[in-house]
Design a protein around this motif. Structure first.
Motif, mmCIF file in Angstrom:
data_model
loop_
_atom_site.group_PDB
_atom_site.id
_atom_site.type_symbol
_atom_site.label_atom_id
_atom_site.label_comp_id
_atom_site.label_asym_id
_atom_site.label_seq_id
_atom_site.Cartn_x
_atom_site.Cartn_y
_atom_site.Cartn_z
ATOM 1 N N CYS A 186 -56.286 80.865 -32.659
ATOM 2 C CA CYS A 186 -56.116 80.024 -31.470
ATOM 3 C C CYS A 186 -56.080 78.546 -31.862
ATOM 4 O O CYS A 186 -55.245 77.775 -31.365
ATOM 5 N N THR A 187 -56.977 78.148 -32.757
ATOM 6 C CA THR A 187 -57.010 76.763 -33.222
ATOM 7 C C THR A 187 -55.707 76.399 -33.921
ATOM 8 O O THR A 187 -55.127 75.333 -33.679
ATOM 9 N N ALA A 188 -55.213 77.288 -34.781
ATOM 10 C CA ALA A 188 -53.987 77.010 -35.533
ATOM 11 C C ALA A 188 -52.785 76.874 -34.612
ATOM 12 O O ALA A 188 -51.957 75.962 -34.769
ATOM 13 N N ALA A 241 -51.014 73.849 -45.708
ATOM 14 C CA ALA A 241 -52.299 73.502 -46.328
ATOM 15 C C ALA A 241 -53.072 72.506 -45.474
ATOM 16 O O ALA A 241 -54.301 72.603 -45.334
ATOM 17 N N ASP A 242 -52.361 71.534 -44.879
ATOM 18 C CA ASP A 242 -53.027 70.551 -44.021
ATOM 19 C C ASP A 242 -53.535 71.214 -42.740
ATOM 20 O O ASP A 242 -54.612 70.874 -42.243
ATOM 21 N N LEU A 243 -52.752 72.138 -42.218
ATOM 22 C CA LEU A 243 -53.193 72.865 -41.022
ATOM 23 C C LEU A 243 -54.438 73.684 -41.327
ATOM 24 O O LEU A 243 -55.381 73.725 -40.522
ATOM 25 N N ILE A 279 -54.384 82.728 -42.202
ATOM 26 C CA ILE A 279 -53.693 82.577 -40.920
ATOM 27 C C ILE A 279 -52.669 81.449 -40.979
ATOM 28 O O ILE A 279 -51.535 81.594 -40.505
ATOM 29 N N CYS A 280 -53.040 80.317 -41.546
ATOM 30 C CA CYS A 280 -52.136 79.164 -41.566
ATOM 31 C C CYS A 280 -50.999 79.335 -42.570
ATOM 32 O O CYS A 280 -49.881 78.865 -42.330
ATOM 33 N N HIS A 281 -51.254 79.999 -43.682
ATOM 34 C CA HIS A 281 -50.191 80.260 -44.660
ATOM 35 C C HIS A 281 -49.390 81.502 -44.282
ATOM 36 O O HIS A 281 -48.295 81.716 -44.811
ATOM 37 N N ASP A 282 -49.967 82.324 -43.405
ATOM 38 C CA ASP A 282 -49.297 83.529 -42.901
ATOM 39 C C ASP A 282 -48.783 84.404 -44.039
ATOM 40 O O ASP A 282 -47.633 84.875 -44.032
ATOM 41 N N THR A 283 -49.641 84.635 -45.010
ATOM 42 C CA THR A 283 -49.274 85.460 -46.153
ATOM 43 C C THR A 283 -50.542 86.015 -46.788
ATOM 44 O O THR A 283 -51.616 85.416 -46.633
ATOM 45 N N PRO A 284 -50.473 87.154 -47.483
ATOM 46 C CA PRO A 284 -51.664 87.660 -48.166
ATOM 47 C C PRO A 284 -52.166 86.652 -49.199
ATOM 48 O O PRO A 284 -51.354 86.019 -49.899
#
Length: 284
Positions: free
Chosen positions: A137-139, A156-158, A180-185
């Motif tokens: 939700c924050t992201a 990375a900043d997010l 969550i922010c990089h949206d990747t494993p």
């Protein structure tokens, strides 16, 4: 209006040990998403409106300038039970910190035009399920707010911004923000940049809902107290870190059988050490 989304997350290995500096393996759970939209008010309306219908939050604020807290103009049913009958008294505060943090990152927190917006958040991610609801939700909100002032934000900043917001509500490792922010494993170690994982082959994970809800920050604090009272548990946490590294190798080799074999001793550690056991709603 553009919609900005963020996925949930699954921690495959190292859920509690990551807080103590051990590696964890996590992946985005894209089946469930949090979504945020920002719309602008008329020229004469400089209030910030925060709305999250899934959490029964709708509030209006007139000031966002530091150092004092914002002044709420109105609040209808904020923090009332959601459709699942749960209470989340921190949703409104998290959203406000997300908005303010995103604006402050670009020096726009005192710009009346920049904050004359309505932020609307919706989420499919159940809170208290260990799926990264609050971070997602924050992201989503941060991305939407940054976009509303004509800027973009690097992953990375997010992640750093989300970690700062989340840390206001308890101890966090940063793994949720990273995946969550990089949206990747990722393979994540606290205090280090996440290592992006590129699993080979196809892995299928089944997520089971136990129906048990909890506050992640409360669980982290609970485990921290247990470890402080039982120093030998650090050795157990180190074992969990070793298992996580084995999991990384299994994923990158596309070895499904090895990953399953790795997860078995990881679960066994929790069973063998009830002092590290905590209730979990969703199991992968």
């Amino acid at each position: 209006m553009e919609t900005f989304c963020a996925p949930g997350k699954l921690i495959l290995l190292g859920e509690h040990s990551v807080v103590f500096g051990q590696p964890a393996v996590a992946m985005p759970f894209r089946a469930l998403q949090a979504s945020a939209v920002v719309s602008r008010h008329s020229d004469r309306d400089t209030n910030l409106v925060v709305e999250a219908p899934d959490f029964s939050v709708r509030s209006c604020y007139t000031e966002l300038a530091p150092p004092g807290p914002p002044c709420r103009l109105s609040n209808s049913d904020s923090n009332a039970p959601d459709s699942h009958g749960r209470l989340d008294h921190q949703v409104e505060a998290r959203l406000l910190h997300a908005v303010f943090g995103a604006l402050r990152l670009y020096g726009a927190e005192t710009d009346a035009c920049a904050r004359a917006i309505q932020v609307t958040l919706t989420s499919q991610i159940p809170p208290g399920a260990g799926l990264g609801s609050s971070t997602a939700c924050t992201a989503a909100v941060c991305r939407a707010v940054v976009h509303s002032i004509g800027r973009t934000i690097a992953d990375a900043d997010l992640a750093d911004l989300c970690t700062r917001v989340e840390s206001l509500f308890g101890t966090v490792s940063g793994v949720d923000s990273a995946v969550i922010c990089h949206d990747t494993p990722v393979c994540f170690v606290r205090g280090q940049p996440p290592r992006v994982l590129r699993p080979q082959g196809r892995f299928v994970f089944v997520v089971a809902d136990t129906g048990v809800t909890h506050s992640t920050s409360d669980l982290v604090a609970q485990v921290a107290r247990r470890v402080a009272d039982n120093p030998p548990l650090h050795e157990v946490l180190a074992q969990m870190g070793v298992v996580a590294q084995r999991g990384v190798r299994a994923l990158e080799a596309g070895n499904v059988a090895e990953l399953a074999a790795v997860r078995a001793p990881h679960r066994a550690v929790h069973e063998r050490e009830p002092r590290l056991a905590t209730p979990t709603r969703c199991l992968a």
